[in-house]
Write a protein that holds these residues in place. Sequence first.
Motif, short mmCIF file in Angstrom:
data_model
loop_
_atom_site.label_atom_id
_atom_site.label_comp_id
_atom_site.label_asym_id
_atom_site.label_seq_id
_atom_site.Cartn_x
_atom_site.Cartn_y
_atom_site.Cartn_z
N TRP A 136 41.65 28.18 35.07
CA TRP A 136 40.54 27.53 34.36
C TRP A 136 39.99 28.45 33.30
CZ3 TRP A 136 36.90 24.86 38.36
CH2 TRP A 136 37.60 23.83 38.99
N THR A 137 39.60 27.86 32.21
CA THR A 137 38.97 28.64 31.15
C THR A 137 37.48 28.34 31.05
OG1 THR A 137 39.59 26.90 29.59
CG2 THR A 137 41.07 28.78 29.80
N ASP A 138 37.08 27.17 31.49
CA ASP A 138 35.67 26.77 31.43
C ASP A 138 35.31 26.10 32.75
OD1 ASP A 138 33.13 26.13 30.74
OD2 ASP A 138 33.66 24.82 29.06
N TYR A 139 34.61 26.83 33.61
CA TYR A 139 34.34 26.34 34.96
C TYR A 139 33.46 25.10 34.97
CZ TYR A 139 36.56 30.46 36.82
OH TYR A 139 37.47 31.42 37.14
N SER A 140 32.45 25.05 34.13
CA SER A 140 31.53 23.91 34.18
C SER A 140 32.21 22.62 33.74
CB SER A 140 30.30 24.19 33.32
OG SER A 140 30.67 24.36 31.97
N ALA A 141 33.08 22.68 32.76
CA ALA A 141 33.77 21.49 32.29
C ALA A 141 34.69 20.93 33.37
CB ALA A 141 34.57 21.80 31.04
N TYR A 142 35.42 21.80 34.04
CA TYR A 142 36.35 21.32 35.04
C TYR A 142 35.67 20.97 36.35
CZ TYR A 142 39.91 22.27 31.73
OH TYR A 142 40.68 22.22 30.60
N ARG A 143 34.57 21.58 36.67
CA ARG A 143 33.78 21.15 37.84
C ARG A 143 33.24 19.74 37.60
NH1 ARG A 143 35.50 23.75 42.05
NH2 ARG A 143 35.29 25.98 41.80
N PHE A 144 32.78 19.47 36.38
CA PHE A 144 32.31 18.12 36.05
C PHE A 144 33.45 17.12 36.18
CE2 PHE A 144 31.65 14.87 32.67
CZ PHE A 144 30.59 14.20 33.28
N PHE A 145 34.63 17.49 35.68
CA PHE A 145 35.80 16.61 35.78
C PHE A 145 36.14 16.34 37.25
CE2 PHE A 145 40.35 15.74 35.96
CZ PHE A 145 40.49 14.78 34.99
N GLU A 146 36.12 17.39 38.07
CA GLU A 146 36.42 17.23 39.49
C GLU A 146 35.41 16.32 40.18
OE1 GLU A 146 38.69 21.16 41.12
OE2 GLU A 146 36.51 21.19 41.07
N VAL A 147 34.13 16.53 39.90
CA VAL A 147 33.09 15.72 40.54
C VAL A 147 33.25 14.26 40.15
CG1 VAL A 147 30.60 15.26 40.55
CG2 VAL A 147 31.43 17.59 40.85
N VAL A 148 33.47 13.99 38.87
CA VAL A 148 33.59 12.60 38.41
C VAL A 148 34.82 11.93 39.01
CG1 VAL A 148 34.07 11.18 36.36
CG2 VAL A 148 32.28 12.90 36.29
N THR A 149 35.97 12.58 38.96
CA THR A 149 37.19 11.95 39.47
C THR A 149 37.14 11.77 40.99
OG1 THR A 149 38.30 14.10 39.51
CG2 THR A 149 38.68 12.68 37.59
N LEU A 150 36.61 12.76 41.70
CA LEU A 150 36.55 12.63 43.15
C LEU A 150 35.52 11.58 43.57
CD1 LEU A 150 37.76 13.67 45.76
CD2 LEU A 150 35.93 15.35 45.85
N PHE B 156 35.89 8.91 30.92
CA PHE B 156 36.28 9.16 29.53
C PHE B 156 35.65 10.45 29.01
CE2 PHE B 156 35.60 8.66 24.94
CZ PHE B 156 36.92 8.58 24.53
N ILE B 157 34.36 10.64 29.27
CA ILE B 157 33.67 11.86 28.83
C ILE B 157 34.29 13.09 29.49
CG2 ILE B 157 31.47 13.12 28.93
CD1 ILE B 157 30.11 10.34 28.66
N ALA B 158 34.52 13.03 30.80
CA ALA B 158 35.09 14.17 31.52
C ALA B 158 36.51 14.46 31.05
CB ALA B 158 35.08 13.89 33.02
N SER B 159 37.30 13.44 30.78
CA SER B 159 38.67 13.65 30.31
C SER B 159 38.70 14.22 28.90
CB SER B 159 39.45 12.33 30.34
OG SER B 159 39.52 11.83 31.63
N THR B 160 37.77 13.79 28.06
CA THR B 160 37.69 14.34 26.70
C THR B 160 37.32 15.81 26.74
OG1 THR B 160 37.04 12.16 25.86
CG2 THR B 160 36.60 14.05 24.46
N VAL B 161 36.33 16.15 27.55
CA VAL B 161 35.91 17.55 27.67
C VAL B 161 37.04 18.38 28.26
CG1 VAL B 161 34.31 19.10 28.84
CG2 VAL B 161 33.46 17.01 27.78
N ALA B 162 37.73 17.85 29.27
CA ALA B 162 38.84 18.59 29.88
C ALA B 162 39.99 18.78 28.90
CB ALA B 162 39.32 17.86 31.12
N ALA B 163 40.25 17.79 28.06
CA ALA B 163 41.32 17.92 27.08
C ALA B 163 40.98 18.96 26.02
CB ALA B 163 41.60 16.56 26.42
N VAL B 164 39.73 19.00 25.61
CA VAL B 164 39.31 19.97 24.58
C VAL B 164 39.35 21.39 25.14
CG1 VAL B 164 37.31 20.72 23.23
CG2 VAL B 164 37.95 18.32 23.27
N LYS B 165 38.97 21.56 26.41
CA LYS B 165 38.88 22.89 27.01
C LYS B 165 40.16 23.34 27.70
CE LYS B 165 34.38 23.29 26.32
NZ LYS B 165 33.66 24.41 25.79
#
Length: 165
Positions: free
Chosen positions: A58-72, A114-123
């Motif tokens: 991981w390069t950005d913990y907050s972005a991927y934690r958000f992605f994990e929370v949303v998807t789970l 969509f927001i979480a996937s966009t942030v994850a794709a950018v980061k």
Amino acid sequence: MANVSTRAMTVSTVNASTSTGTTWVNMGYTRSYEGMLKVTQVVVLLIAFLCVHCSSLWTDYSAYRFFEVVTLWFHITFLIFLIMHILQLQSKLSCINWTMTEFLHYIIGASLTFIASTVAAVKSYGLSSLVAGSVFGFIATSLLVISMWFSYKVTYGQPTTSINV
């Protein structure tokens, strides 16, 4: 003697109810279009979560934690909706408008995914597991939008435009 006749009556009642085919499990729902769509959503959200969760780069913990929370969160939510449809629990809990509840969950789920996937794709910075997680997130978003459209049609109905001649 009365006990034997009562017992025979209950056995015949049980046999009659099972012979008519009334079951509390509706496995036919998983073969319907809406059921297959919901199963696909649950699977794709789980794959998106696992792609990001199992990555150690991981390069950005907050972005991927958000992605994990949303998807789970939405994986569990739509799994509960799937189980409710299979077990036909929405007919037993009639105090809640389930079609409207699912419609609102589809709106919120599609937006946040969509927001979480966009942030994850950018980061992601080209890391394959993080890119795969964001791609599966976008696939889940499109599936949620399709379900939202079908849920909208069920909730609000289609206007009839037939003209009697």
